[in-house]
Design a protein around this motif. Structure first.
Motif, PDB file in Angstrom:
ATOM      1  N   ARG A   1      -8.033 -10.472  14.709  1.00 56.44           N
ATOM      2  CA  ARG A   1      -7.808 -10.612  13.261  1.00 56.44           C
ATOM      3  C   ARG A   1      -8.966 -10.030  12.462  1.00 56.44           C
ATOM      4  NH1 ARG A   1      -5.453 -15.476  15.019  1.00 56.44           N
ATOM      5  NH2 ARG A   1      -7.468 -16.572  14.870  1.00 56.44           N
ATOM      6  N   THR A   2     -10.192 -10.275  12.918  1.00 54.33           N
ATOM      7  CA  THR A   2     -11.352  -9.745  12.210  1.00 54.33           C
ATOM      8  C   THR A   2     -11.392  -8.226  12.295  1.00 54.33           C
ATOM      9  OG1 THR A   2     -12.603 -11.759  12.706  1.00 54.33           O
ATOM     10  CG2 THR A   2     -13.864  -9.831  12.038  1.00 54.33           C
ATOM     11  N   SER A   3     -11.065  -7.678  13.463  1.00 57.93           N
ATOM     12  CA  SER A   3     -11.055  -6.223  13.636  1.00 57.93           C
ATOM     13  C   SER A   3      -9.998  -5.567  12.760  1.00 57.93           C
ATOM     14  CB  SER A   3     -10.813  -5.870  15.110  1.00 57.93           C
ATOM     15  OG  SER A   3     -11.819  -6.402  15.942  1.00 57.93           O
ATOM     16  N   VAL A   4      -8.813  -6.187  12.683  1.00 61.42           N
ATOM     17  CA  VAL A   4      -7.743  -5.649  11.829  1.00 61.42           C
ATOM     18  C   VAL A   4      -8.158  -5.708  10.369  1.00 61.42           C
ATOM     19  CG1 VAL A   4      -5.385  -6.047  11.011  1.00 61.42           C
ATOM     20  CG2 VAL A   4      -5.892  -6.165  13.457  1.00 61.42           C
ATOM     21  N   GLU A   5      -8.811  -6.807   9.983  1.00 55.66           N
ATOM     22  CA  GLU A   5      -9.287  -6.944   8.604  1.00 55.66           C
ATOM     23  C   GLU A   5     -10.274  -5.840   8.250  1.00 55.66           C
ATOM     24  OE1 GLU A   5     -11.020 -10.542   5.786  1.00 55.66           O
ATOM     25  OE2 GLU A   5     -11.704 -10.394   7.870  1.00 55.66           O
ATOM     26  N   LEU A   6     -11.180  -5.539   9.181  1.00 52.61           N
ATOM     27  CA  LEU A   6     -12.145  -4.474   8.931  1.00 52.61           C
ATOM     28  C   LEU A   6     -11.454  -3.113   8.896  1.00 52.61           C
ATOM     29  CD1 LEU A   6     -15.070  -5.632  11.268  1.00 52.61           C
ATOM     30  CD2 LEU A   6     -14.974  -5.759   8.777  1.00 52.61           C
ATOM     31  N   ALA A   7     -10.498  -2.901   9.801  1.00 51.55           N
ATOM     32  CA  ALA A   7      -9.792  -1.617   9.862  1.00 51.55           C
ATOM     33  C   ALA A   7      -8.994  -1.348   8.600  1.00 51.55           C
ATOM     34  CB  ALA A   7      -8.876  -1.582  11.081  1.00 51.55           C
ATOM     35  N   ARG A   8      -8.595  -2.395   7.895  1.00 49.32           N
ATOM     36  CA  ARG A   8      -7.820  -2.234   6.664  1.00 49.32           C
ATOM     37  C   ARG A   8      -8.695  -2.085   5.427  1.00 49.32           C
ATOM     38  NH1 ARG A   8      -3.163  -6.922   7.634  1.00 49.32           N
ATOM     39  NH2 ARG A   8      -1.914  -5.738   9.164  1.00 49.32           N
ATOM     40  N   SER A   9     -10.011  -2.146   5.603  1.00 50.66           N
ATOM     41  CA  SER A   9     -10.921  -2.050   4.462  1.00 50.66           C
ATOM     42  C   SER A   9     -10.791  -0.679   3.795  1.00 50.66           C
ATOM     43  CB  SER A   9     -12.365  -2.269   4.924  1.00 50.66           C
ATOM     44  OG  SER A   9     -13.274  -1.883   3.928  1.00 50.66           O
ATOM     45  N   ARG A  10     -10.537  -0.695   2.510  1.00 50.56           N
ATOM     46  CA  ARG A  10     -10.413   0.556   1.763  1.00 50.56           C
ATOM     47  C   ARG A  10     -11.741   1.304   1.740  1.00 50.56           C
ATOM     48  NH1 ARG A  10      -7.098   3.026  -1.803  1.00 50.56           N
ATOM     49  NH2 ARG A  10      -8.033   4.229  -3.510  1.00 50.56           N
ATOM     50  N   ALA A  11     -12.848   0.564   1.615  1.00 47.32           N
ATOM     51  CA  ALA A  11     -14.165   1.202   1.598  1.00 47.32           C
ATOM     52  C   ALA A  11     -14.440   1.920   2.914  1.00 47.32           C
ATOM     53  CB  ALA A  11     -15.244   0.151   1.335  1.00 47.32           C
ATOM     54  N   LEU A  12     -14.018   1.319   4.030  1.00 41.15           N
ATOM     55  CA  LEU A  12     -14.193   1.969   5.335  1.00 41.15           C
ATOM     56  C   LEU A  12     -13.410   3.279   5.380  1.00 41.15           C
ATOM     57  CD1 LEU A  12     -14.178   0.301   8.816  1.00 41.15           C
ATOM     58  CD2 LEU A  12     -12.659   2.231   8.391  1.00 41.15           C
ATOM     59  N   HIS A  13     -12.177   3.264   4.873  1.00 42.22           N
ATOM     60  CA  HIS A  13     -11.363   4.488   4.860  1.00 42.22           C
ATOM     61  C   HIS A  13     -12.019   5.580   4.026  1.00 42.22           C
ATOM     62  CE1 HIS A  13      -7.621   1.727   5.596  1.00 42.22           C
ATOM     63  NE2 HIS A  13      -8.400   1.843   6.658  1.00 42.22           N
ATOM     64  N   ILE A  14     -12.537   5.202   2.858  1.00 39.89           N
ATOM     65  CA  ILE A  14     -13.187   6.182   1.991  1.00 39.89           C
ATOM     66  C   ILE A  14     -14.433   6.755   2.656  1.00 39.89           C
ATOM     67  CG2 ILE A  14     -14.391   6.487  -0.212  1.00 39.89           C
ATOM     68  CD1 ILE A  14     -12.508   4.382  -1.392  1.00 39.89           C
ATOM     69  N   ALA A  15     -15.211   5.873   3.311  1.00 41.70           N
ATOM     70  CA  ALA A  15     -16.429   6.329   3.998  1.00 41.70           C
ATOM     71  C   ALA A  15     -16.092   7.336   5.088  1.00 41.70           C
ATOM     72  CB  ALA A  15     -17.171   5.127   4.588  1.00 41.70           C
ATOM     73  N   LEU A  16     -15.059   7.051   5.858  1.00 40.04           N
ATOM     74  CA  LEU A  16     -14.664   7.978   6.923  1.00 40.04           C
ATOM     75  C   LEU A  16     -14.155   9.296   6.350  1.00 40.04           C
ATOM     76  CD1 LEU A  16     -12.886   5.607   9.480  1.00 40.04           C
ATOM     77  CD2 LEU A  16     -15.106   6.719   9.717  1.00 40.04           C
ATOM     78  N   MET A  17     -13.400   9.230   5.252  1.00 40.05           N
ATOM     79  CA  MET A  17     -12.891  10.454   4.632  1.00 40.05           C
ATOM     80  C   MET A  17     -14.037  11.330   4.127  1.00 40.05           C
ATOM     81  SD  MET A  17      -9.610   8.982   2.500  1.00 40.05           S
ATOM     82  CE  MET A  17      -9.384  10.537   1.640  1.00 40.05           C
ATOM     83  N   CYS A  18     -15.140  10.710   3.719  1.00 31.94           N
ATOM     84  CA  CYS A  18     -16.282  11.479   3.223  1.00 31.94           C
ATOM     85  C   CYS A  18     -17.146  12.033   4.361  1.00 31.94           C
ATOM     86  CB  CYS A  18     -17.147  10.602   2.322  1.00 31.94           C
ATOM     87  SG  CYS A  18     -16.359  10.124   0.768  1.00 31.94           S
ATOM     88  N   VAL A  19     -17.307  11.244   5.415  1.00 32.92           N
ATOM     89  CA  VAL A  19     -18.262  11.608   6.470  1.00 32.92           C
ATOM     90  C   VAL A  19     -17.641  12.466   7.560  1.00 32.92           C
ATOM     91  CG1 VAL A  19     -19.733  10.668   8.292  1.00 32.92           C
ATOM     92  CG2 VAL A  19     -19.706   9.583   6.050  1.00 32.92           C
ATOM     93  N   VAL A  20     -16.422  12.122   7.994  1.00 41.15           N
ATOM     94  CA  VAL A  20     -15.836  12.786   9.160  1.00 41.15           C
ATOM     95  C   VAL A  20     -15.700  14.297   8.993  1.00 41.15           C
ATOM     96  CG1 VAL A  20     -13.737  12.978  10.561  1.00 41.15           C
ATOM     97  CG2 VAL A  20     -14.719  10.732  10.082  1.00 41.15           C
ATOM     98  N   PRO A  21     -15.211  14.826   7.850  1.00 40.33           N
ATOM     99  CA  PRO A  21     -15.119  16.296   7.736  1.00 40.33           C
ATOM    100  C   PRO A  21     -16.468  16.988   7.906  1.00 40.33           C
ATOM    101  CG  PRO A  21     -13.804  15.246   6.033  1.00 40.33           C
ATOM    102  CD  PRO A  21     -14.601  14.163   6.673  1.00 40.33           C
ATOM    103  N   TYR A  22     -17.505  16.431   7.286  1.00 39.99           N
ATOM    104  CA  TYR A  22     -18.831  17.022   7.431  1.00 39.99           C
ATOM    105  C   TYR A  22     -19.328  16.885   8.863  1.00 39.99           C
ATOM    106  CZ  TYR A  22     -23.791  17.909   6.502  1.00 39.99           C
ATOM    107  OH  TYR A  22     -25.073  18.409   6.522  1.00 39.99           O
ATOM    108  N   ALA A  23     -19.041  15.740   9.496  1.00 42.50           N
ATOM    109  CA  ALA A  23     -19.445  15.537  10.882  1.00 42.50           C
ATOM    110  C   ALA A  23     -18.770  16.554  11.804  1.00 42.50           C
ATOM    111  CB  ALA A  23     -19.106  14.119  11.323  1.00 42.50           C
TER     112      ALA A  23
END
Length: 243
Positions: free
Chosen positions: A7-29
């Protein structure tokens, strides 16, 4: 416990801030990984490319991103500790500070050469003394961090303990690439192509774990900040109703 972890992992995976962070970092990575691949290919074929393309080089493009990610993770977890007083966040924040300083200032490399010169000659060991000393330094840092994390986890509530365990799993993954693969690279003599392969696996694996740790820290910060805000709002509404 498994249900709480899920449940905690799913809650973190649904975090909008986490999605935005990945969208910003992953392309550059991904661009940085491509540059590293090109640099290793150039090294293997004799076509020299700028050293900044190599992930392992100090002052490279990837290194500056790593400094930013580990520093940001340390700041977020430190702020969470200030708000919750859960020691798991402070313990992880301190480790991220160490990772940043070590990555930036070559701390373990410098200590490795210093301690390596003090070690007795071991001709039977197919590894340079400074490489062995570097591994020992990582082991010492890891043991100190694990001891602190063990104490912190015993004092933490269930949510903070699960967050700490997830961060610890990512750090363990980074250690596999940063220590185990590094030792395999330094163990004995290898052909240039094999060294390039080992270096690529080590650098990319460690880089990927740092990106994941950053995204996880963002998710934890976002979820906990919203939860604390909700609790504060609920308490305020309760006091208003009581009045």
């Amino acid at each position: 416990m498994i249900g709480d972890l899920w449940r905690t992992s799913v809650e973190l995976a649904r975090s909008r801030a986490l999605h935005i962070a990945l969208m910003c970092v992953v392309p550059y990575a991904c661009v940085l990984v491509g540059l590293d691949v090109a640099a290793h290919y150039g090294d293997a074929t004799g076509a020299a490319l700028p050293t900044q393309f190599f992930m392992s080089q100090d002052g490279s493009f990837a290194e500056f991103l790593e400094y930013s990610l580990t520093t940001a993770s340390a700041v977020m977890l430190f702020v969470l500790w200030l708000r919750t007083r859960a020691m798991v966040y402070l313990t992880s924040a301190v480790l991220f500070v160490w990772m940043t300083l070590d990555n930036w200032g070559e701390v373990h490399e410098q200590l490795g050469f210093t301690l390596g010169a003090m070690l007795p000659v071991m001709d039977w060991l197919p590894m340079q003394p400074h490489h062995l000393a570097e591994s020992l330094i990582f082991v010492v840092v890891g043991v100190v961090w694990l001891a602190g994390m063990a104490v912190a986890l015993r004092q933490a509530d269930k949510r903070a303990a699960i967050h700490g365990a997830l961060i610890a799993a990512c750090i363990a993954g980074a250690a596999v690439f940063g220590i185990a693969v590094d030792m395999a690279t330094s163990w004995g003599d290898h052909a240039p192509n094999v060294l390039n392969l080992f270096a690529f696996v080590e650098d990319e694996g460690e880089f990927a774990m740092i990106v994941i740790m950053f995204a996880l820290s963002v998710g934890i910060f976002d979820v906990e900040a919203r939860r604390l805000k909700g609790e504060t709002s609920g308490q305020g509404a309760l006091r208003t109703a009581s009045a």
